[in-house]
Design a protein around this motif. Structure first.
Motif, mmCIF file in Angstrom:
data_model
loop_
_atom_site.group_PDB
_atom_site.id
_atom_site.type_symbol
_atom_site.label_atom_id
_atom_site.label_comp_id
_atom_site.label_asym_id
_atom_site.label_seq_id
_atom_site.Cartn_x
_atom_site.Cartn_y
_atom_site.Cartn_z
ATOM 1 N N MET A 100 48.009 40.972 30.960
ATOM 2 C CA MET A 100 48.070 40.145 32.168
ATOM 3 C C MET A 100 49.504 39.712 32.457
ATOM 4 N N GLY A 126 39.145 37.781 33.102
ATOM 5 C CA GLY A 126 39.956 38.955 33.443
ATOM 6 C C GLY A 126 39.495 39.590 34.746
ATOM 7 N N CYS A 149 40.662 44.844 30.932
ATOM 8 C CA CYS A 149 40.282 44.642 32.330
ATOM 9 C C CYS A 149 39.166 45.589 32.774
ATOM 10 N N VAL A 175 48.057 45.350 39.120
ATOM 11 C CA VAL A 175 46.745 45.994 39.069
ATOM 12 C C VAL A 175 46.720 47.200 40.010
#
Ligand code: FAD
Length: 825
Positions: free
Chosen positions: A59, A342, A388, A368
């Motif tokens: 992250m 997440g 994720c 992402v």
């Protein structure tokens, strides 16, 4: 070239379009239900605070890339990121300690950060109440994302590059044929597609329903308010700049009261997580494509003043300057929460060509989007996305009740100080092994994973602490590392090494791959040669095309065409199932985890125990190391695998669930004469680390190749069949690794660390800890850590723990029984 449809023109969808165009993909359509100039999703009103650092490396790195990317999107000399820095303040001693840990994460993941005194906090942020602040954490590269502006600029630039945008156009269906997507349904027609990516934000659940795919996210409203102008900030030039650029103070977090703050020119913006969770059903909001403006949009609900009352009191305490202001405007804005906090990312397990990138914050949006573009164009992302993956959730975790309860809990705890081992309090006992009631009788202390109740130690073994030899006595732990821990773990480890112990292995994933095509499938996906005779176990890797590690699995050939897989995650099952489908007929994959159960019986006296209850041959000849066979134990049909994660003689004994309790009782009774105890995951983790066995997802992931991770021995060099990643590992095997997963022991013999701490060499952060435990064999804490390849055995390093540096040494591994004498006896 592939035809791509992206659903949703928020910060995620537009970034994805951009990342794909910049990789040369041409046929891209973005379909957005709202008007393109202001689509009306979460992005349209996001205040855009970007605090990059979290306990998760993934992250943090997604956030770091997002900052870089937003800085590069510009028009008229103005970018889309205002790098004012981030300041988190502590008003309690516990938070001050937590900030030290967080500073450690920043060092581990390569983010420049500084712990600052109360005085420095005040210098940086003069509005703070000096009587409240004890200290802070300052991250200069944090700041404000101009998310709505970035979205507009990306629509503009990608349109020029050929991306088609269909505004005010709701997707109402997903068209499919033969297990693949073929297009999306829109009013009056279809947009054909080979790949569909849902970037629909909190509408993700509704899109998922169109294809029978449960999406584990919950839309929740979250309060955000703006004050009237603060006299001290009035009249600055800055105040006329666009939203986001009208700020100079760092973004501010006051997590002890669930609050965050930013400037809007002369006004303050205040976000609050302390109110009751307010779940929303996205479909009830309708597909609003008319009347969208700053104040009217589907993602923006009426402000509930009474919920904000405590926030307002606490804000005025922390920032006395606010006492002369009022709340000018507020709203309850909607965005997504998930059971573990997440995002949900990746390809649907049930439909080829259908991908999701949802429950993504602005903070991680470009990261992402890039990861998904890399998956589509190259088959993998440079940042590991294991944590994720949409497929990380177990079936039980996809029910609406589970998602709702756990996501609301996540909202409540979002700014809380959480211990890494802290389990959910509810829902619990979702999955219990057939041994559960026996474990409870023995005083098991359970922690939860994937819905399973897993014993960590048994209070029934407490008495053993009195008879524990002096050299096995556990060290005193500090108040943080002693949480969710008991010294009984030492006694259970001692018994495993010196007598025999039984471990509940039921929660590990087991599935069966069967049919005439099974061998071909597994040969193609794994690094080992599994064509051995039935009755053989192989420990192999799953790789991606670039040689990155997807997982490590055990493949046991039970019959000519029947293989059992012992795997790490639900993602492994999804991957192998998809590949089986793709291969076509002749192979079937079936999850047998819940219908079976498993006991690990390990220790030097394991053979005495099994011989007392079975007449089958468990000698080295009857069942050699890494062999598997059927056996009758106390009248119960079982399958027995000769392997051990703890590094002792013994077996994993598997049976059908209905015989589980009987099997437990038989082993427990027979073991009484041989000093057997039931032992938990606490001992298991310590013993496996002493043996140097890596855990996928913690010690290694897709970012690592097998040679760096020290699992090169799981690649069969002589394997002539093609398999995924073969050409990459052929190349990588010739290079010397730039970094390596190393075994460290702590010099003082007592200072524990827990994982993710930074490791320093000559005062510079050079790596980070993955797993750690007390090493009973060496009588020192041990830690595995990623370190530069040029640091060799014997080199001294320092691990930082709550700001303290702990001396440690790189040590030859494995620490226990390197000659494998114990397991092979
Ligand atoms: P969205 O912006 O919601 O975009 C999804 C789009 O999909 C929408 O435009 C929607 O209209 C479209 N869509 C949905 N269904 C369909 C359909 N059937 N057909 C066509 N189009 C469809 N994040 C941070 O990082 N920092 C913060 O400080 C922060 N603060 C926040 C404060 C508030 C009050 C709120 C509500 C959120 C905050 N967030 C913050 C979260 C952040 O705003 C969101 O996570 C992010 O904007 C989500 O972006 P997205 O592109 O995934 O979703």
């Amino acid at each position: 070239t592939q035809r791509v449809v992206i659903i949703g023109a928020g910060i995620v969808g537009t970034n994805l379009a951009d990342e794909l165009v910049s990789r040369g993909w041409k046929d891209i359509t973005v379909v957005e239900q709202g008007p393109l100039h202001m689509p009306g999703g979460s992005t349209s009103h996001a205040p855009g605070l970007v605090f990059q650092t979290t306990p998760s490396k993934t992250m943090t790195h997604l956030a770091r890339y997002t900052v870089q990317k937003l800085q590069s999107i510009e028009k008229d000399g103005q970018g889309c990121f205002n790098q004012v820095g981030g300041l988190e303040v502590a008003t309690t001693p516990a938070r001050l300690e937590d900030l030290k840990r967080k500073h450690g994460y920043a060092s581990s993941w390569g983010i420049d950060a500084r712990l600052v005194s109360a005085e420095e906090c005040l210098e940086m942020y003069p509005h703070l109440n000096k009587d409240m602040v004890l200290g802070g954490l300052h991250i200069p590269s944090d700041g404000l994302a101009l998310a709505a502006r970035a979205t507009q600029l990306l629509i503009e630039s990608t349109s020029k590059a050929g991306v088609r945008y269909l505004g005010s156009t709701p997707v109402t269906g997903i068209e499919r044929a033969n297990g693949r997507v073929t297009g999306v349904t829109i009013p009056g027609g279809t947009v054909p597609a080979d790949i569909i990516v849902s970037c629909a934000g909190f509408w993700g659940v509704e899109i998922g329903k169109m294809v029978g795919l449960p999406i584990p996210l919950l839309p929740l409203a979250h309060q955000y308010a703006k004050t009237t102008t603060v006299p001290a900030l009035a009249g600055r030039d800055l105040n006329n700049k666009p939203n986001g650029l009208n700020a100079t103070l760092p973004i501010l977090r006051h997590q002890d009261q669930d609050l965050y703050f930013r400037e809007h020119g002369g006004q303050y913006g205040i976000g609050y997580y302390g109110h009751r969770p307010m779940p929303v059903v996205a479909s009830s909001l309708g597909l609003t494509s008319q009347n969208v403006d700053e104040k009217n949009m589907p993602s923006r609900l009426e402000f509930t003043t009474e919920d904000f009352a405590p926030a307002w009191t606490e804000s005025q305490k922390l920032l006395p300057a606010l006492r002369s202001t009022q709340i000018e405007d507020g709203f309850n804005g909607i965005f997504s929460f998930t059971p573990d906090g997440g995002p949900v990312f990746g390809q649907a397990p049930n439909l080829d060509g259908f991908y999701v990138a949802e429950a993504v914050w602005v903070t991680h949006s470009a990261g992402v989007a890039r990861a998904l573009a890399e998956v589509l164009t190259e088959g993998r992302s440079q940042i590991d996305m294991t944590e994720c993956e949409l497929t990380r959730f177990e079936e039980i975790q996809l029910s609406h009740d589970y998602v709702s309860e756990t996501s609301q809990q996540n909202f409540v705890e979002i700014y809380d100080i959480l211990h890494p081992l802290q389990p959910k309090e509810s829902p619990r006992t979702l999955r219990t092994s057939p041994f559960y009631s026996r474990e409870k009788d023995l005083g098991a202390y359970f922690l939860e994973l994937g819905g399973w109740e897993r014993p960590f130690w048994y209070e029934a073994n407490a008495g053993l602490l009195n008879s524990l030899p002096a050299e096995w006595k556990p060290v005193e732990r500090d108040s943080w590392s002693s949480q969710f821990y008991s010294p009984i773990v030492a006694a259970e480890a001692w018994k495993t090494r010196n007598a025999v112990a039984m471990f509940d292995m039921t929660s590990f994933h087991r599935f069966e791959v069967a049919g005439p095509g099974a061998l071909q499938l597994l040969q193609r996906l794994t690094t080992g040669d599994i064509a051995a005779n039935p009755g053989t176990i192989s420990w192999v890797l799953l790789l991606n095309d670039q040689g990155g590690i997807r997982s490590d699995i055990f493949v046991s050939r039970l019959e000519e065409n029947v293989f059992q897989i012992g795997a790490n995650t639900a993602t492994d099952l999804a991957y192998i199932s998809r590949e089986a489908r793709r291969q076509g007929q002749w192979v079937q994959v079936r999850d047998i985890t819940g219908s079976t159960c498993c006991i690990g019986l390990w220790g030097p006296r394991a053979r005495d125990v099994i011989r007392a209850i079975s007449s089958d041959d468990f000698s080295n000849k009857g069942l050699p190391y890494f062999g598997v066979k059927n056996a009758i134990i106390n009248g119960i049909p079982t399958t027995v695998f000769r392997k051990s994660y703890v590094g002792e003689l013994g077996w994993e004994i598997q049976t059908s669930a209905e015989y589980g309790q009987r099997l437990w009782d038989a082993i427990f009774q027979a073991g009484k004469n041989h000093g057997l105890v039931a032992a938990g995951r606490g001992a298991f983790n310590a013993l496996r680390l002493e043996k140097g066995y890596r855990t996928y997802g913690i010690d290694m992931n897709t970012e690592h190749n097998p040679y760096e991770a020290g699992v090169g021995h799981m690649i069969r060099a002589s394997k002539w069949e093609e398999y995924v990643g073969k050409s990459a590992v052929d190349r990588l095997s010739k290079q010397s690794p730039l970094r390596r997963l190393r075994c460290l022991t702590v010099d003082d013999g007592r200072s524990m660390v827990l994982g993710k701490e930074p490791v320093f060499k000559n005062g510079k952060a050079v790596g980070y800890v993955t797993s750690s435990a007390f090493g009973y064999t060496v009588r020192k804490p041990m830690a595995y850590a990623w370190l530069p390849g040029n640091l060799g055995e014997g080199a001294g390093v320092e691990i930082e723990y709550f700001g303290r540096r702990i001396a440690a040494t790189i040590t030859v591994e494995p620490l226990y029984d390197p000659e494998m004498k114990k397991m092979l006896t």
